[in-house]
Design an enzyme around this catalytic site. Structure first.
Site, PDB file in Angstrom:
ATOM      1  N   SER A   1       1.427  -2.974   4.630  1.00  0.00           N
ATOM      2  CA  SER A   1       0.477  -2.280   3.391  1.00  0.00           C
ATOM      3  C   SER A   1      -0.159  -1.162   4.205  1.00  0.00           C
ATOM      4  O   SER A   1      -0.356  -0.848   5.224  1.00  0.00           O
ATOM      5  CB  SER A   1      -0.166  -3.082   3.984  1.00  0.00           C
ATOM      6  OG  SER A   1      -0.662  -4.653   2.636  1.00  0.00           O
TER       7      SER A   1
ATOM      8  N   ASP B   1      -6.916  -1.087  -4.258  1.00  0.00           N
ATOM      9  CA  ASP B   1      -7.080  -1.214  -3.014  1.00  0.00           C
ATOM     10  C   ASP B   1      -6.245   0.130  -2.622  1.00  0.00           C
ATOM     11  O   ASP B   1      -5.143  -0.016  -1.833  1.00  0.00           O
ATOM     12  CB  ASP B   1      -5.575  -2.106  -3.153  1.00  0.00           C
ATOM     13  CG  ASP B   1      -5.622  -3.045  -1.945  1.00  0.00           C
ATOM     14  OD1 ASP B   1      -5.917  -2.695  -0.523  1.00  0.00           O
ATOM     15  OD2 ASP B   1      -4.306  -4.085  -1.543  1.00  0.00           O
TER      16      ASP B   1
ATOM     17  N   HIS C   1      -7.183  -2.650   1.444  1.00  0.00           N
ATOM     18  CA  HIS C   1      -7.429  -4.280   2.643  1.00  0.00           C
ATOM     19  C   HIS C   1      -6.791  -3.730   3.623  1.00  0.00           C
ATOM     20  O   HIS C   1      -7.123  -5.061   4.670  1.00  0.00           O
ATOM     21  CB  HIS C   1      -6.598  -4.838   1.604  1.00  0.00           C
ATOM     22  CG  HIS C   1      -5.344  -5.448   1.535  1.00  0.00           C
ATOM     23  ND1 HIS C   1      -4.344  -5.124   0.991  1.00  0.00           N
ATOM     24  CD2 HIS C   1      -3.783  -5.664   2.525  1.00  0.00           C
ATOM     25  CE1 HIS C   1      -3.501  -4.947   0.936  1.00  0.00           C
ATOM     26  NE2 HIS C   1      -2.223  -5.390   2.467  1.00  0.00           N
TER      27      HIS C   1
END
Length: 378
Positions: free
Chosen positions: A230, A147, A116
């Protein structure tokens, strides 16, 4: 179950997810393009507090006191050592519409991050700890089902330092960990906490750029995970990466505000499995993830409560097809787990392995039936 399955509806902020164990929405730690990379506005900085460790000289005070130290500064010294060891291996990744973090995987310039973070982009700017300007990078491949993604630097700077990855089997509740990345554009930032739990299964929403991934065996941590973290590093006090911070909880009952101290990281074992395959083959060839081989949708009763997953399509030759399941069947149980939504089915499958035989309970024409299904692979 394949990637075409329609997910259940969830609360969402940026990249939220639902968890099987709590009524929360989850916020992925990837910031939007509006984040400043060096001095975000209205950041309130508090004076740092010196970490204290009990006067243990056996190397186990607060888990991590440096051996032979009885002066109360062992834990602080360990923090400083780990940061010095690992932070040079954590980079900042600028995509067209987002900013995130990444980990230097090898000396050839491969960087592992979240899918992402890269989104639909193919090229990026990467800021490394070696100094100098941002370096161009290109996408090698993304694996949204977990992911994860790998990018590669266009040129490898001198002194680029690959990270060391730890053994996921040794991760345990209570271990002290540090989270490293670029929260809110503040590059090379570090927060600390503990491993709060292991073995969590979390499902992302597809809304707002989420991958829709159902990720099993995640590490839950109390270390602060914010937008921009992230793809960064969750690190133990042996300077080993034990996970990639990916999601942080928000509480929908409090207007989507952050639920402090609830973050999730993809375990190092899965990171290494996926990254090695992408580097070697340009794609994931062996996911290790179980599949039922159906496309389905959540069905509700007359009170609009979810009661199962209706099979819309059965993949020919897949696990469900071989077991005699067909379109129109309503799945209500997988092994010992009740199935009420497509998300709960995804989470149940995430705990299983390809080749495993499970009993599937379903209804057909108003009759309850069971089938023994040997699970396939995504």
């Amino acid at each position: 179950m394949d990637g075409s399955v329609t997910r259940g509806r969830v609360h969402r902020l940026l990249l939220p997810v639902t968890a099987a164990f709590a009524t929360v929405a989850l916020l992925a730690g990837c910031s939007g393009s509006g984040a400043s990379h060096s001095s975000p506005a209205q950041v309130n900085a508090a004076a740092p507090k010196k970490a204290e460790a009990p006067g243990r000289a056996d190397g186990h005070g607060l888990q991590a006191e440096a051996p032979g130290r009885a002066d109360g500064h062992g834990l602080q010294a360990d923090y400083e050592r780990v940061i010095k060891d690992v932070l040079p291996s954590v980079v900042q990744i600028d995509a067209a519409n987002s900013l995130g973090s990444g980990i230097v995987y090898d000396a050839q310039g491969h960087i592992v991050t979240n899918a992402h973070v890269v989104g639909g982009e193919k090229t990026f700017k990467v800021s490394t700890a070696t100094g100098g300007g941002a370096i161009g990078a290109r996408l090698v491949a993304a694996y949204p089902e977990q992911d994860l993604a790998v990018i590669k630097l266009d040129s490898v700077p001198n002194g680029l330092k690959p990270a060391r990855f730890g053994d996921s089997a040794k991760v345990a509740m209570g271990q002290i960990v540090l989270a490293m990345g670029s929260p809110l554009g503040l590059s090379s930032s570090v927060t600390q906490g503990i491993v709060s739990a292991t073995g969590r299964t979390v499902t992302e929403s597809r809304a707002g750029g989420g991958t829709g991934a159902t990720i099993g065996n995640m590490v839950q941590t109390s270390a602060a995970i914010n937008p921009g973290n992230s793809g960064g590093a969750l690190v133990n006090l042996d300077s080993e990466i034990i996970g990639i911070p990916t999601l942080a909880a928000t509480d929908p009952d409090m207007g989507g505000s952050a639920a402090a101290g609830i973050g999730f990281a993809i375990p190092a074992s899965m990171v290494k499995t996926v990254t090695d395959q992408i580097i070697r083959s340009g794609k994931v060839t062996d996911s290790g993830r179980a599949a039922l081989g159906v496309t389905g949708r959540t069905v509700v009763d007359s009170h609009y409560q979810p009661v199962g997953v209706a099979v819309v399509e059965v993949k020919g030759g897949g696990a469900a097809d071989k077991a005699g399941l067909r379109a129109g069947d309503i799945l209500t149980r997988l092994g010992d787990t009740d199935i009420s939504t497509i998300t709960s089915l995804s989470e149940a499958l995430a705990a299983d392995r390809p080749g495993q035989t499970v009993q599937v309970t379903y209804t057909r024409g108003g009759s309850v039936k069971t089938a023994q299904v040997t699970l396939g692979e995504i």
